[in-house]
Design an enzyme around this catalytic site. Structure first.
Site, mmCIF file in Angstrom:
data_model
loop_
_atom_site.group_PDB
_atom_site.id
_atom_site.type_symbol
_atom_site.label_atom_id
_atom_site.label_comp_id
_atom_site.label_asym_id
_atom_site.label_seq_id
_atom_site.Cartn_x
_atom_site.Cartn_y
_atom_site.Cartn_z
ATOM 1 N N ASP A 105 0.862 -1.183 0.000
ATOM 2 C CA ASP A 105 0.000 0.000 0.000
ATOM 3 C C ASP A 105 0.904 1.241 0.000
ATOM 4 O O ASP A 105 1.342 1.698 -1.048
ATOM 5 C CB ASP A 105 -0.902 -0.091 1.237
ATOM 6 C CG ASP A 105 -1.951 0.998 1.334
ATOM 7 O OD1 ASP A 105 -2.247 1.637 0.314
ATOM 8 O OD2 ASP A 105 -2.491 1.217 2.439
ATOM 9 N N LYS A 133 -0.966 -1.049 -4.703
ATOM 10 C CA LYS A 133 -1.723 0.187 -4.953
ATOM 11 C C LYS A 133 -0.717 1.285 -5.269
ATOM 12 O O LYS A 133 -0.265 1.997 -4.362
ATOM 13 C CB LYS A 133 -2.509 0.593 -3.704
ATOM 14 C CG LYS A 133 -3.649 -0.313 -3.321
ATOM 15 C CD LYS A 133 -4.312 0.260 -2.053
ATOM 16 C CE LYS A 133 -5.401 -0.616 -1.527
ATOM 17 N NZ LYS A 133 -5.808 -0.219 -0.161
ATOM 18 N N PHE A 154 -9.860 0.463 -0.651
ATOM 19 C CA PHE A 154 -9.689 -0.590 0.343
ATOM 20 C C PHE A 154 -10.292 -1.905 -0.156
ATOM 21 O O PHE A 154 -11.392 -1.924 -0.705
ATOM 22 C CB PHE A 154 -10.327 -0.183 1.668
ATOM 23 C CG PHE A 154 -9.842 -1.017 2.810
ATOM 24 C CD1 PHE A 154 -8.607 -0.773 3.383
ATOM 25 C CD2 PHE A 154 -10.611 -2.067 3.298
ATOM 26 C CE1 PHE A 154 -8.137 -1.556 4.433
ATOM 27 C CE2 PHE A 154 -10.157 -2.855 4.344
ATOM 28 C CZ PHE A 154 -8.917 -2.599 4.904
ATOM 29 N N VAL A 155 -9.551 -2.992 0.015
ATOM 30 C CA VAL A 155 -10.026 -4.300 -0.427
ATOM 31 C C VAL A 155 -10.033 -5.309 0.729
ATOM 32 O O VAL A 155 -9.260 -5.170 1.679
ATOM 33 C CB VAL A 155 -9.166 -4.860 -1.593
ATOM 34 C CG1 VAL A 155 -9.378 -4.066 -2.870
ATOM 35 C CG2 VAL A 155 -7.675 -4.890 -1.239
ATOM 36 N N ASP A 161 -8.071 -8.416 5.473
ATOM 37 C CA ASP A 161 -9.173 -8.157 6.396
ATOM 38 C C ASP A 161 -9.545 -6.684 6.461
ATOM 39 O O ASP A 161 -8.778 -5.811 6.076
ATOM 40 C CB ASP A 161 -8.769 -8.595 7.810
ATOM 41 C CG ASP A 161 -7.770 -7.631 8.442
ATOM 42 O OD1 ASP A 161 -6.767 -7.301 7.779
ATOM 43 O OD2 ASP A 161 -8.004 -7.176 9.575
HETATM 44 P P1 IMP Z 1 1.857 -0.580 3.757
HETATM 45 O O1 IMP Z 1 2.882 -0.676 4.853
HETATM 46 O O2 IMP Z 1 1.147 0.739 3.767
HETATM 47 O O3 IMP Z 1 2.417 -0.910 2.392
HETATM 48 O O4 IMP Z 1 0.711 -1.597 4.108
HETATM 49 C C1 IMP Z 1 0.856 -2.938 3.978
HETATM 50 C C2 IMP Z 1 -0.118 -3.700 4.841
HETATM 51 O O5 IMP Z 1 -1.306 -2.966 5.122
HETATM 52 C C3 IMP Z 1 -0.564 -4.930 4.089
HETATM 53 O O6 IMP Z 1 0.306 -6.011 4.329
HETATM 54 C C4 IMP Z 1 -1.961 -5.159 4.613
HETATM 55 O O7 IMP Z 1 -1.929 -5.949 5.774
HETATM 56 C C5 IMP Z 1 -2.457 -3.771 4.967
HETATM 57 N N1 IMP Z 1 -3.323 -3.211 3.892
HETATM 58 C C6 IMP Z 1 -3.011 -2.244 3.014
HETATM 59 N N2 IMP Z 1 -4.030 -1.980 2.181
HETATM 60 C C7 IMP Z 1 -5.028 -2.821 2.540
HETATM 61 C C8 IMP Z 1 -6.364 -3.058 2.017
HETATM 62 O O8 IMP Z 1 -6.855 -2.434 1.048
HETATM 63 N N3 IMP Z 1 -7.078 -4.036 2.636
HETATM 64 C C9 IMP Z 1 -6.603 -4.754 3.691
HETATM 65 N N4 IMP Z 1 -5.372 -4.571 4.198
HETATM 66 C C10 IMP Z 1 -4.587 -3.614 3.621
#
Ligand code: IMP
Length: 177
Positions: A105, A133, A154-155, A161
Site C-alpha cells: 500500500d 496500490k 480498500f479491499v 481483512d
Molecule cells: P503498507 O505498509 O502501507 O504498504 O501496508 C501494507 C499492509 O497494510 C498490508 O500487508 C496489509 O496488511 C495492509 N493493507 C493495506 N491496504 C489494505 C487493504 O486495502 N485491505 C486490507 N489490508 C490492507
C-alpha cells in the site's frame, strides 16, 4: 453481489479464478528464476497466509518457507507503526530470499522490514506481492513479481481483512462507492 463487513459495503472485484490463474503464472516465473537456488520464502502474516499457501503449492522447485509477523495496519488507514511480533528464526546468510506480501500500500511495512533482512547478508532479496496500490506509494518498493496493480481503494478477502473480518472470503472485494 455486494457484501457487508462490519459497517461497510464491498463489491466483487477479483474472482477466485482470476486470482488462481495469476498465481499459476507467477509460480511458473518463480520456478524458472529460482531453479536450483533453493530459495527461502518469507511470508508476512497475517494477510499473506492464503496467497503464500496457494503460491507455494504451485512451485515445482526445491524451496523453503517461513512466516513472520509484522503489523502496520488498523482499520482502513495505515497507522504507520511496524511491530515485529514473530521473529525470523532462520539463518539467511547467503540465501536467496523471496518475501511474500498480500498487498503493498504505502510501502511503509516493507521499507522497514527490508533493511532488517539486508542486514543479515542474504545472497538476494526479491518481493512477490499479490496486490499493489501504486497511487498510495509513500515509500517506493520494487516488486519483482506482482499479481495485480489496483486503484487506491480498500479491499478485503483472500486473506485480507477489514478490522479482523473478511479474510476467509475466496474472492477479493473492494469498498463500494
Ligand atoms: P503498507 O505498509 O502501507 O504498504 O501496508 C501494507 C499492509 O497494510 C498490508 O500487508 C496489509 O496488511 C495492509 N493493507 C493495506 N491496504 C489494505 C487493504 O486495502 N485491505 C486490507 N489490508 C490492507
Amino acid at each position: 453481489m455486494k457484501i457487508r463487513v462490519h459497517d461497510k459495503e464491498f463489491e466483487p472485484y477479483l474472482t477466485a479464478d482470476m486470482i488462481s490463474k495469476r498465481i499459476k503464472e507467477i509460480a511458473a516465473d518463480l520456478s524458472k528464476d529460482y531453479k536450483d537456488k533453493k530459495p527461502l520464502f518469507i511470508a508476512i502474516l497475517n494477510g499473506s497466509f492464503m496467497f503464500a499457501s496457494d503460491l507455494f503449492k504451485e512451485l515445482n522447485i526445491d524451496a523453503e518457507i517461513c512466516f513472520i509477523k509484522l503489523a502496520s495496519y488498523k482499520g482502513t488507514k495505515s497507522t504507520g507503526h511496524v511491530i515485529t511480533a514473530i521473529g525470523l528464526d532462520m539463518d539467511i546468510i547467503g540465501r536467496d530470499i523471496v518475501i511474500i506480501e498480500d498487498i503493498v500500500d504505502t510501502g511503509k511495512t516493507l521499507s522497514e522490514f527490508l533493511p532488517q533482512i539486508q542486514h543479515q547478508q542474504p545472497a538476494s532479496v526479491k518481493i512477490v506481492s499479490l496486490l499493489h496500490k501504486p497511487e498510495a506509494t509513500v515509500y517506493p518498493i520494487t516488486i519483482s513479481y506482482l499479481g495485480f496493480s489496483i486503484p487506491n481503494k480498500f479491499v478485503v478477502g483472500y486473506g485480507l481483512d477489514y478490522d479482523g473480518l473478511g479474510r476467509n472470503i475466496r474472492e477479493i472485494y473492494r469498498l463500494a462507492e
